[in-house]
Design an enzyme around this catalytic site. Structure first.
Site: not given
Ligand code: NDP
Length: 281
Positions: A58, A116
């Site tokens: 992010y 992830h």
């Protein structure tokens, strides 16, 4: 401000975490917004949404820096979840990724470290690399994200140590109800629902959802959250940078949906009748 005792979900190692946490995707992208974003996360902490989800991906680490600002001086209150890129989830690279995340967040350990999504590194190797970080005290436990049932089954003997599977789950994406949620429930593993308010988009404009919200005197996002949280073993992690959104989301924990509400939501967002491949963003 003293937070009310919150409903919790139990991780496989017995740790209790709040069922409503906070996401951070798109935080840290613009320097000028960072202070407000950290303030929003801190308001969430005040309101008991102490599980904070982030990732090295992010804002290229920028979201983890926002988390650093949010938890500064109150690390013990927070349960920090971060994620490693699939290409870094190897024996050779994971430790470096983890160290970088720890440095950006200014913390000594990550409470829960997730893969992830599945990439080219064998799952067994990723699990081994997670194990080394647990032994080194850099992470407290590990889990996965975007893994469908067959991938979870492939974890085999390591499955009981997997703390969660973080997946797309909201009213518009109910596929996991068919098989993934029951499987995880049977294995004592909470599921973390990401994008629980549909990224603030079309879902929140749905007329049926808005009707239910009007009956409860709240906004559609709160009902979307109450919907995911109606079941045991689900943790929802809405992202909200606006303080009024943070407050509304926190209030979702007190909403009890009636049979009539659930019927209306089922009609507008039918539950799955067969296996659907796990959707991901
Ligand atoms: P969400 O469903 O949480 O939606 C976030 C958007 O909804 C923001 O634009 C936010 O606005 C808005 N919003 C939040 N609360 C309200 C409210 N009460 N009323 C109206 N609008 C609202 O989407 P995300 O994709 O961000 O998912 C949540 C988190 O899950 C992520 O932040 C990330 O941590 C994680 N995630 C993980 C993925 C994975 O692959 N493992 C993939 C996607 C997400 P504003 O910010 O302006 O307040």
């Amino acid at each position: 401000m003293t937070a009310k005792p919150q409903r919790t979900a139990r991780l496989p190692d017995g740790t209790e975490v709040p069922v409503l946490g906070q996401g951070t995707w798109h935080m840290g992208e613009r320097g000028s917004d960072r202070r407000a974003e950290a303030d929003a996360l801190r308001l969430g902490l005040d309101l008991g949404m102490t599980l904070i989800d982030t990732a090295e991906m992010y804002a290229d680490g920028g979201a983890e820096e926002v988390v650093r600002d949010a938890v500064a001086g109150r690390r013990e209150e927070a349960f920090i979840v971060s994620k490693v890129y699939p290409q870094n989830a190897s024996r050779a690279r994971m430790a470096r990724s983890c160290d970088a995340s720890l440095r950006r967040m200014g913390v000594e350990t990550i409470d829960l470290y997730l893969l992830h999504w599945r990439g080219g590194v064998p799952l067994a190797e990723t699990v081994e690399a997670f194990g080394r970080l647990v032994e080194a005290g850099k992470i407290r436990r590990w889990g996965v994200s975007n893994l469908d049932l067959d991938d979870l089954e492939e974890l085999g003997a390591a499955l009981p140590d997997c703390a969660t599977d973080q997946v797309l789950y909201n009213l518009e994406a109910r596929g996991p109800e068919y098989d993934l949620l029951p499987f995880c429930r049977d294995h004592g593993m909470p599921v973390m629902a990401y994008s629980p308010v549909g990224q603030g988009g079309r879902l929140l404009r749905n007329a049926a959802l808005r009707d239910v919200a009007a009956r409860h005197g709240t906004g559609p996002a709160a009902i979307a959250l109450a919907f995911t949280l109606r079941q045991e073993g689900i943790i929802a992690i809405p992202k909200a940078a606006a303080s009024d959104h943070v407050r509304q989301n926190a209030a979702a924990r007190d909403i009890v949906l009636t049979e009539e509400d659930l019927r209306a939501l089922d009609a507008a967002f039918p539950p799955p009748r067969r296996k659907q491949a796990l959707a991901m963003l």
